[in-house]
Design an enzyme around this catalytic site. Structure first.
Site, short mmCIF file in Angstrom:
data_model
loop_
_atom_site.label_atom_id
_atom_site.label_comp_id
_atom_site.label_asym_id
_atom_site.label_seq_id
_atom_site.Cartn_x
_atom_site.Cartn_y
_atom_site.Cartn_z
N LYS A 116 -56.08 -2.45 -6.57
CA LYS A 116 -55.08 -3.47 -6.92
C LYS A 116 -55.32 -4.05 -8.31
CE LYS A 116 -53.09 -4.98 -2.57
NZ LYS A 116 -53.59 -4.16 -1.48
N GLU A 275 -43.96 -2.15 -4.67
CA GLU A 275 -43.72 -3.36 -3.89
C GLU A 275 -43.69 -4.58 -4.80
OE1 GLU A 275 -45.54 -2.25 0.47
OE2 GLU A 275 -46.82 -3.45 -0.83
N GLU A 288 -48.02 -4.09 -5.59
CA GLU A 288 -48.83 -2.88 -5.57
C GLU A 288 -47.89 -1.69 -5.47
OE1 GLU A 288 -51.07 -1.88 -2.12
OE2 GLU A 288 -49.57 -2.60 -0.72
#
Ligand code: ADP
Ligand code: ADP
Ligand code: MG
Length: 661
Positions: A116, A275, A288
């Protein structure tokens, strides 16, 4: 084009991929663990190869064994589905080395997006709007507090390696940051063997809206609209839809362009999902990128008319995309509901067992992606997803109506499942209004999922169904008794229905082949061909056919479900109801002093000691089942008298873990 592919997955997604491969004339190889020898994906594939024992680590996650299965079968390519090895760059590289095509993105793109922190840095560099935050590893709780103050409360504390909603905590104060930091790090360590934590701003009343992208190996990348996945429980999606009721064409295009820019930055090929979290002003921020086929991809298929699995296979075989961005058109509305083996009434605890009855719905606009059949076993080893119910229609209201109707008709017995909960979400006026946020579930079900105590709209239909069922039951009993006695016995017209204990006088009279049913100020004419024993009662009331799920209990009692409302009903003669009211209540065996294991599983830890005082809500023990840790909490204040199980024990359902005074 490939002649044969291997599907390195199980359950509904393996079945869904096999279906498309067969339509394309491609032979399929399934792989399975010992727990899945009889599974549907094994039956559907042309060949099946055993890859190991039930635990995923020794079967579906065993890279070497899967590569070997590929060699054994002569499959030229592997589709990884979602979960398991789908986002594992080592798997993609191992396949490349073995000369097998990976039906997915390049290994480097998977690696770049798998972390991430790194992916957010990449996104910033590609001009993608990101959640404000601190994109470096946070070393300790004190630094976390300083960073959180700097960002401004509330903040989201996240594991860089996180996924599936794990390793994530919201914090609104210094103390919450300290606790959240420790909790997220320890969860990340045990789930991902990586406890690097970062912190970003918590976006309030957020909506989760994601963009589907698709690229080929010739440098073409398009986006295929969005999916809204704001109906979440513990940061996990429950219901998804396409399009989003919130986006306007400008925002959609802006998000689409940024998603494509990010995909381009990592030379993306295959399907992927970018997303975003979107605030109430339609500001959107990158969360992400998932470098795989997403669980909820069917809603995109239904509004674009594309088969994403087919496109993944084609681009993996080197074909260029058969269309350009301007050819992509969205039409209609689609909604997906994830049907899980979990008990909504008992705080969504996972449930396992045999699907003694499994009757999925069908009909116009209903698609079912399932990996099970009647008699199949839901085991402790894997994700408790039973099936995905996907509905579509020309506009959102039709799709919601179809969802409600299909959920009422979806009958499962043998394991606990969340169908009543899904139906309750679909029935919420706020869901229909489309004013969603990721807080929808906690806000609409503040005390958890429970039947409302008062009379609600769905109770009209439930009362009618109970009365009809009671009447039909007596008709049948009378027909049998009557034959024996050779006499005609009158069937009473007046009943008292006890609905969750509340009394409703109801009259049921035959009227020209139908029944007239009267209660309170209502008078309805209904027909049904329901017979005692059938799980679904279809009643035609003034031209509308409505379905109520019904299970017969001993005596003239039933358990009914309609639009997410679960009720217990007893259909009695008024005289019997009076007598019943005079009877002392029967007490069930008193188990309130015991903490019982709600499911079979492994006792991971016990948080209390003998003699310890506990407050309601305090954690008592953790039971591991179905890849999830289930925290068992005290239902009320009390003192622990005795501990009767040890960490590491494997527990049967209802096994006593500890006793209170
Ligand atoms: P997606 O991002 O495709 O919508 P999710 O984020 O819901 O999927 O899930 C990500 C992965 O976690 C999936 O591969 C799924 O198999 C797994 N998963 C989802 N829900 C559960 C669950 N309740 N228990 C275990 N694994 C789950
Ligand atoms: P995962 O890898 O577990 O899917 P994500 O970063 O995609 O993790 O986040 C999962 C969910 O958590 C999101 O769908 C959203 O509901 C919530 N979430 C994540 N980050 C934020 C944020 N900064 N603000 C508000 N909600 C967030
Ligand atoms: Mg996510």
């Amino acid at each position: 084009m490939f002649k044969k592919i291997l599907i390195a997955n199980r359950g509904e997604i393996a079945c869904r991929i096999i279906r498309t491969a067969h339509r394309m004339g491609i032979a399929t190889v399934a792989v399975y663990s010992d727990a899945d020898a009889e599974a549907l994906h094994v039956q559907m594939a042309d060949e099946a190869i055993r890859i190991g024992p039930a635990p995923s680590a020794e079967s579906y996650l065993d890279i070497e064994r899967i590569v070997e299965a590929c060699r054994e079968s002569g499959a030229e390519a592997i589709h990884p589905g979602y979960g398991f090895l789908s986002e594992n760059p080592y798997f993609a590289r191992a396949l490349a080395k073995a000369g097998v095509t990976f039906i997915g993105p390049p290994a480097d793109a998977i690696a770049a997006m798998g972390d991430k922190i790194e992916s957010k840095k990449l996104a910033r560099a590609a001009g993608v709007s990101s959640v404000p935050g601190h994109l470096d590893v946070v070393p300790d709780a004190d630094t976390a507090v300083a960073i959180a103050r700097d960002i401004g409360f509330p903040v989201m504390i996240k594991a860089s390696a996180g996924g599936g909603g794990k390793g994530m905590r919201i914090a609104a104060s210094d103390d919450e940051v300290r606790d959240g930091f420790r909790a997220a790090a320890s969860e990340a360590k045990s789930s991902f063997a990586d406890d690097r934590i970062f912190i970003e701003k918590y976006i309030e009343q957020p909506r989760h809206i994601e963009i589907q992208v698709l690229g080929d190996s010739h440098g073409n990348i398009v986006y295929l609209g969005e999916r809204e996945c704001s109906i979440q429980r513990r940061h996990q999606k429950v219901i998804e839809e396409a399009p989003s009721p919130f986006l306007d064409p400008e925002t959609r295009e802006a998000m689409g362009r940024q998603a494509v820019a990010l995909a381009r930055a990592v030379d993306y090929c295959s399907t992927g999902t970018v997303e975003f979290i979107v605030d109430q002003q339609r500001n959107f921020y990158f969360l992400e990128m998932n470098t795989r086929l997403q669980v909820e991809h069917p809603v995109t298929e239904l509004v674009t008319g594309l088969d994403l699995v087919e496109l993944m296979i084609r681009v993996a075989a080197g074909e260029p995309l058969p269309f350009a961005q301007e050819d992509v058109e969205l039409s209609g509305w689609a909604i997906e509901a994830r049907v899980y083996a979990e008990d909504p009434v008992r705080n969504f605890l996972p449930s396992i067992g045999r699907l003694v009855q499994y009757k999925p719905p069908s009909g116009e606009g209903v698609r079912l992606d399932a990996g099970v059949f009647e008699g199949a076993e839901i085991s402790v080893y894997y994700d408790p997803l039973i099936a995905k119910l996907i509905v579509s229609g020309p506009e959102r209201d039709t799709a919601i109506d179809r969802l409600s109707g299909a959920l009422d008709e979806f009958y499962i017995a043998g394991v606990q499942h969340n169908i009543p909960f899904l139906a309750a979400v679909a029935a919420k006026p706020r869901f229909r209004a489309g004013t969603l946020s990721t807080n929808f579930i906690p806000e609409e079900f503040p005390g958890g999922f429970a039947a409302p105590s008062g009379f609600v709209e769905a109770d009209r239909m439930i009362l009618l169904a109970a009365a009809l069922a009671g009447r039909r039951l007596r008709e049948r009993e009378t027909a049998i008794d009557g034959k024996l006695a050779g006499a005609r016995i009158e069937i009473p017209e007046d009943y008292t229905v006890l609905l969750d204990g509340r009394r409703y006088p109801v009259a049921v009279r035959p009227e020209g082949g139908a029944y007239r049913i009267e209660f309170e100020a209502e008078s309805r004419v209904a027909t049904t061909d329901w017979q005692p024993g059938e799980p679904l009662l279809h009643a035609r009331v003034e031209q509308h056919v409505t379905t109520v799920q019904i299970e017969r209990l001993p005596g003239a009692a039933f358990r009914l479900m309609h639009r997410g409302i679960l009720r217990h009903a007893q259909v009695l003669s008024p005289r019997a109801a009076e007598l019943l009211a005079l009877m002392p209540e029967k007490k069930a065996a008193d188990t309130s002093r015991l903490l019982l294991s709600p499911m079979p599983g492994l006792l991971a830890s016990i948080a209390v000691e003998e003699g310890q005082e506990v407050k309601a809500g305090e954690p008592l023990a953790i039971v591991e089942a179905m890849k999830m840790e289930n925290v068992l909490r005290a239902e009320r204040d009390g003192r622990v008298a005795r501990i009767r199980a040890n960490p590491g024990d494997s527990l049967a359902v209802d096994q006593v873990i500890l006793e209170f005074d």
